[in-house]
Motif scaffolding. Structure first.
Motif, PDB file in Angstrom:
ATOM      1  N   HIS A 246      -9.248   9.325 -12.886  1.00 22.97           N
ATOM      2  CA  HIS A 246      -8.166   8.652 -13.643  1.00 22.97           C
ATOM      3  C   HIS A 246      -7.054   9.651 -13.924  1.00 22.97           C
ATOM      4  O   HIS A 246      -7.226  10.637 -14.625  1.00 22.97           O
TER       5      HIS A 246
ATOM      6  N   LEU B 251     -10.261   3.858 -11.101  1.00 23.18           N
ATOM      7  CA  LEU B 251      -9.363   3.596  -9.976  1.00 23.18           C
ATOM      8  C   LEU B 251      -8.082   2.885 -10.399  1.00 23.18           C
ATOM      9  O   LEU B 251      -7.148   2.772  -9.602  1.00 23.18           O
ATOM     10  N   ARG B 252      -8.049   2.424 -11.632  1.00 23.61           N
ATOM     11  CA  ARG B 252      -6.930   1.570 -12.048  1.00 23.61           C
ATOM     12  C   ARG B 252      -5.617   2.343 -12.189  1.00 23.61           C
ATOM     13  O   ARG B 252      -4.550   1.758 -12.145  1.00 23.61           O
ATOM     14  N   ASP B 253      -5.710   3.636 -12.360  1.00 19.17           N
ATOM     15  CA  ASP B 253      -4.489   4.448 -12.438  1.00 19.17           C
ATOM     16  C   ASP B 253      -4.846   5.851 -11.992  1.00 19.17           C
ATOM     17  O   ASP B 253      -5.227   6.694 -12.798  1.00 19.17           O
ATOM     18  N   CYS B 254      -4.757   6.117 -10.697  1.00 17.42           N
ATOM     19  CA  CYS B 254      -5.199   7.410 -10.184  1.00 17.42           C
ATOM     20  C   CYS B 254      -4.490   7.731  -8.876  1.00 17.42           C
ATOM     21  O   CYS B 254      -3.779   6.897  -8.308  1.00 17.42           O
TER      22      CYS B 254
ATOM     23  N   VAL C 116      -8.790  -4.125  -8.569  1.00 18.52           N
ATOM     24  CA  VAL C 116      -8.235  -2.769  -8.510  1.00 18.52           C
ATOM     25  C   VAL C 116      -7.249  -2.654  -7.353  1.00 18.52           C
ATOM     26  O   VAL C 116      -6.151  -2.089  -7.489  1.00 18.52           O
ATOM     27  N   LEU C 117      -7.612  -3.194  -6.180  1.00 18.91           N
ATOM     28  CA  LEU C 117      -6.745  -3.118  -5.000  1.00 18.91           C
ATOM     29  C   LEU C 117      -5.405  -3.817  -5.234  1.00 18.91           C
ATOM     30  O   LEU C 117      -4.394  -3.462  -4.614  1.00 18.91           O
TER      31      LEU C 117
ATOM     32  N   SER D  58      -0.592   0.371  -9.486  1.00 22.19           N
ATOM     33  CA  SER D  58      -0.866   1.799  -9.697  1.00 22.19           C
ATOM     34  C   SER D  58      -1.902   2.358  -8.728  1.00 22.19           C
ATOM     35  O   SER D  58      -2.072   3.570  -8.631  1.00 22.19           O
ATOM     36  N   THR D  59      -2.624   1.509  -8.016  1.00 28.81           N
ATOM     37  CA  THR D  59      -3.676   1.976  -7.123  1.00 28.81           C
ATOM     38  C   THR D  59      -3.083   2.554  -5.836  1.00 28.81           C
ATOM     39  O   THR D  59      -2.219   1.940  -5.210  1.00 28.81           O
ATOM     40  N   GLN D  60      -3.582   3.737  -5.441  1.00 28.57           N
ATOM     41  CA  GLN D  60      -3.095   4.410  -4.235  1.00 28.57           C
ATOM     42  C   GLN D  60      -4.121   4.387  -3.104  1.00 28.57           C
ATOM     43  O   GLN D  60      -3.954   5.085  -2.100  1.00 28.57           O
ATOM     44  N   LEU D  61      -5.166   3.590  -3.221  1.00 25.97           N
ATOM     45  CA  LEU D  61      -6.270   3.635  -2.268  1.00 25.97           C
ATOM     46  C   LEU D  61      -5.828   3.205  -0.866  1.00 25.97           C
ATOM     47  O   LEU D  61      -5.311   2.112  -0.677  1.00 25.97           O
TER      48      LEU D  61
ATOM     49  N   CYS E 248      -1.341  -4.106  -2.662  1.00 24.80           N
ATOM     50  CA  CYS E 248      -2.474  -3.450  -2.000  1.00 24.80           C
ATOM     51  C   CYS E 248      -1.958  -2.491  -0.936  1.00 24.80           C
ATOM     52  O   CYS E 248      -1.177  -2.868  -0.067  1.00 24.80           O
TER      53      CYS E 248
END
Length: 850
Positions: free
Chosen positions: A556, A583-586, A609-610, A614-617, A644
């Motif tokens: 986070h 994962l919500r803000d990282c 989360v996707l 803010s998600t960068q996954l 996403c």
């Protein structure tokens, strides 16, 4: 008549309260034991509290001898527990089934050198009995309990003896060691119960032929420790602060369960909290500051303080190789005779008997104090033991010491030894510098080996030395080594590894591998190091739920961009749910979770989360989790979100034993997601799922549209037929497809199915750079189609045709095709039906793997 003189010891900062004071002032806190997983005869589990276990074992099957070994390290509470049992028995609160209990201390029995009968043996130790009354008592052995405390202090060896050499009658004379062995083996007073305490199983060979119950004392559990601190500190706020500090800074040494160590910490923290002095950061500082406090209280001048430490160190070394019980002669040989009547001596030694008597005996209050004194001796007397190096010293004492290298490392730091150096004099500069050089060289050497454990043992010493410059120096010379894989971590290893990483300013990659039972406490120690690692890999670890909560806090708003938790099968949905909160803000871009025991239930959280801005996954690896169609359908909600950023999704099965269990039922939702305006997916792996033609044909539809971003598609072993290959060929020829890589191996379509892809390759709209058609039953009959495709294609770089049925007849043409191609960089033809006769032809083309 029930009488017993409780053991009284001098109370000091290093040895804790006396058993007498603890028991008689009602300060006793029950101790924890190692869980006993054996089943009782009625199918119930054995109790796992010390008092219940002892009572159950001692009262079981009272027609036979019951021998119980109570095991635990020095200071864990064996003697105090035994005396608490005696007090409770005398008050008829426990063990009331026994009419008489006879306690003995093994150190006292060392003085009994003459032969005697069991009756005389009891009368020597318990003179309040008469011979007549004792003879009557011994006629009912089932009602008797014999307690023997401190086996390691008995100077005569107890050995398994033949029955003919044992005593069978209470009035039969024999050496004391034979009397004890006869009792234990049930030849003497058959049916009596025996309780023996010892530090370890090293001296238990005499029990090898009899049934014996072992009870391993662990000491205080965390709640019991908390109760102890609350009991010692009058101020609840200070009690809480001291408890939390001890857990955080000292918990990983494995000593906090020991009541004596808890006493030392309470003593030291009470003093430092009152004075405002710096709190101890290392184990060395605990013993330095406590010893310094003892010396200050006795106001000993520097010369005499140094003499005392030197003498204690020499006697400690002698005791390691000889006996735990020491005599007046041992004291004199070590130069300590001048301190015999000083109360300062009892701060480090237990005295048994009158100091003025030749029969007075001594023992060190604990092995750890003994090792601390040896470390002091090493630095204070460079002539001791021939001036040998630290490496020679540790090698000579290997197996006899546990913390000596820890103290040697800690005392090499000027700041840590300063409180004591001002009392006993300066330490040898040559030896402190020599220790640092040895620690540097051995750590560097350990990093050059593949062993996981060796570097960790030296990291512990680096942590103890509190020398960031030394760690940085090692790091600069072994940059790659510090980013190695680490496995089988203990809590201490976790704290040490964190210290090393922090001294280095973090690592690009930090790998933990196959570390079982990573607790929340261990993860907590590692959080600072984790936060400074861009890639974090914890493969095949067994993490607790609390560990996933801590990992969530790491990612986070942290700098970690890749997290690999592969093969953490116990994670499950509960661990995943805790992790996904982070994962919500990282900054995390890559998340690998193959074989983590995930189910469809966790996919709803992951989808939400996707969909967050803010998600960068970018990469999500969910291979071999039983997510089923429901799970993928949930994920598609996230894939459809314009926020996403996911580019790679892997939901293949690594083996049929770990299936994702996807079918054609999930493909409609996935096709919709691929067509959605927000979908950025460029790589999709659905291999080893039973999608069938009906499923993949649905996926082919979005691939024909320019809006579909997919570039790499893996459909290995998805039960596909010619119909799907025909449609895939049409996709590649459509002119709208962005596909550059296609894996369709292990779908047995033969030459006729493959023909559609060869035709697509020949089309100038096809952009494929990689094509894998492993084990699809290709034969030499496909050579004409392959030739036409490769001659016309201008994009293909790699072609995989291994595990097919091609023969020597096709080799010359295939090799010529590759040699003539300007684009193909590699073709894999392994495991076809080739013979050695064509190997020379293959050698003419360096781009063929055969």
């Amino acid at each position: 008549m029930m009488t017993y003189c409780f053991e009284s010891r001098h109370q000091s900062a290093l040895c804790g309260q006396s058993p007498e004071e603890v028991v008689l002032t009602n300060q006793y806190i029950p101790l924890s034991i190692a869980e006993n997983m054996e089943m009782e005869g009625d199918g119930t589990r054995s109790p796992n509290t010390l008092e219940d276990t002892l009572r159950t074992v001692l009262l079981r099957n009272r027609d036979q001898a019951r021998v119980v070994m109570m095991l635990g390290p020095a200071g864990v509470g064996k003697t105090t527990t035994m005396q608490k049992m005696l007090l409770d028995w005398a008050g008829r609160e426990e063990l009331e089934e026994f009419d008489f209990i006879f306690p003995f201390a093994f150190r006292d029995l060392t003085l009994l050198e003459q032969e005697m009968s069991l009756e005389d043996f009891i009368l020597v130790q318990h003179g309040h009995f008469t011979s007549e009354s004792l003879a009557v008592i011994l006629q009912s052995p089932q009602s008797l309990l014999f307690m023997f405390d401190g086996l390691e202090q008995y100077q005569y060896r107890l050995e398994s003896t033949s029955h003919s050499a044992l005593c069978t009658k209470p009035n039969q004379s024999a050496p004391v060691s034979v009397l004890i062995t006869s009792l234990v083996q049930g030849e003497l007073l058959k049916g009596a119960s025996i309780l023996i305490t010892a530090r370890s199983t090293a001296s238990l060979s005499f029990l090898s032929d009899i049934e014996c119950n072992h009870v391993q004392i662990l000491g205080f559990s965390p709640p019991q420790r908390k109760a102890y601190f609350d009991q010692v500190f009058t101020d609840p706020k200070n009690a809480e602060q001291a408890f939390q500090y001890t857990e955080q800074k000292m918990g990983f040494y494995g000593l906090c369960g020991n009541p004596v160590f808890c006493w030392i910490m309470c003593f030291l923290l009470k003093e430092t909290l009152e004075t405002g002095d710096d709190l101890p950061e290392t184990l060395t500082q605990v013993y330095v500051q406590t010893s310094a406090s003892i010396f200050r209280a006795h106001n000993l001048e520097e010369g005499r303080a140094r003499d005392l430490v030197l003498g204690l160190g020499k006697m400690a070394t002698y005791s390691l190789g000889n006996s735990q019980l020491l005599s007046q002669k041992d004291l004199a040989d070590s130069g300590l005779q001048q301190f015999l009547m000083s109360p300062l001596l009892s701060a480090f030694l237990f005295l048994y008997g009158d100091p003025a008597s030749d029969n007075c005996m001594f023992s060190f209050i604990s092995p750890i104090v003994q090792e601390f004194l040896i470390a002091l001796l090493y630095y204070l007397d460079i002539t001791w033991s021939g001036g040998e190096s630290v490496e020679v010293l540790l090698g000579k004492l290997e197996g006899s010491v546990k913390f000596l290298d820890v103290f040697l490392s800690g005392l090499s730091d000027a700041a840590q030894r300063k409180p004591l150096e001002g009392i006993v004099g300066e330490f040898s500069k040559d030896r402190t510098e020599g220790l640092r050089e040895w620690l540097k060289n051995t750590t560097v050497q350990s990093l050059q080996f593949l062993s996981y454990k060796r570097p960790l043992s030296y990291y512990r010493l680096l942590h103890q030395s509190q020398n960031p410059a030394l760690v940085k120096e090692i790091s600069d010379s072994q940059a790659a080594g510090l980013g190695r894989y680490y496995s089988e971590l203990s809590a201490w290893d976790s704290a040490a590894l964190n210290y090393v990483v922090m001294c280095c300013g973090g690592r690009d990659e930090l790998h933990l591998h196959s570390s079982l039972n990573i607790t929340g406490e261990m993860t907590l120690h590692l959080i600072p190091a984790f936060r400074l690692s861009r890639k974090l890999a914890l493969l095949q670890c067994t993490l607790s739920t609390a560990s996933y909560v801590h990992l969530a806090s790491v990612i986070h708003k942290g700098r970690t961009v890749e997290l690999d938790l592969s093969y953490n099968r116990a994670m499950g949905d509960s661990g995943a749910k805790a992790l996904f909160e982070g994962l919500r803000d990282c900054s995390l871009q890559i998340l690998r979770l193959p074989v983590c025991g995930l189910r469809a239930a966790c996919c709803e959280d992951l989808a939400s989360v996707l969909a967050l801005p803010s998600t960068q996954l970018h990469v999500l690896d969910l291979r071999s989790n039983e997510l089923q169609d429901e799970g993928l359908i949930q994920l598609c909600r996230g894939l459809r979100s314009p926020h996403c950023k996911l580019q790679e999704l892997r939901m293949t099965s690594l083996a049929r034993a770990f299936d994702c269990n996807l079918t054609d039922a999930c493909c409609e939702g996935l096709a919709v997601a691929l067509l959605s305006e927000g979908c950025s997916l460029t790589e999709l792996d659905l291999s080893l799922n039973d999608l069938g033609d009906s499923g993949v044909l649905q996926l082919c539809e979005p691939l024909k549209f320019q809006g579909c971003s997919l570039e790499k598609l893996r459909l290995v072993n998805c039960q596909l037929s010619e119909a799907t290959f025909r449609e895939l060929g049409a996709v590649l020829r459509s002119g709208n497809s962005r596909l550059t890589a296609l894996d369709v191996g292990l779908n047995k379509v033969g030459n006729t199915g493959a023909k559609y892809l060869w035709q697509a390759l020949a089309d100038n709209h096809c952009q494929l750079e990689h094509l894998d058609m492993e084990m699809i039953n290709l034969t030499d009959g496909s050579l004409e189609d392959i030739s036409a495709a490769l001659k016309a294609n201008t994009s293909l770089k790699t072609l995989v045709l291994k595990n097919n049925i091609l023969t020597d007849a096709s080799v010359p043409s295939l090799v010529q095709l590759i040699n003539d191609s300007r684009t193909i960089q590699k073709i894999n033809l392994q495991y076809n039906d080739f013979t050695e006769d064509v190997f020379e032809i293959f050698e003419t083309c360096g781009r063929v793997k055969y």
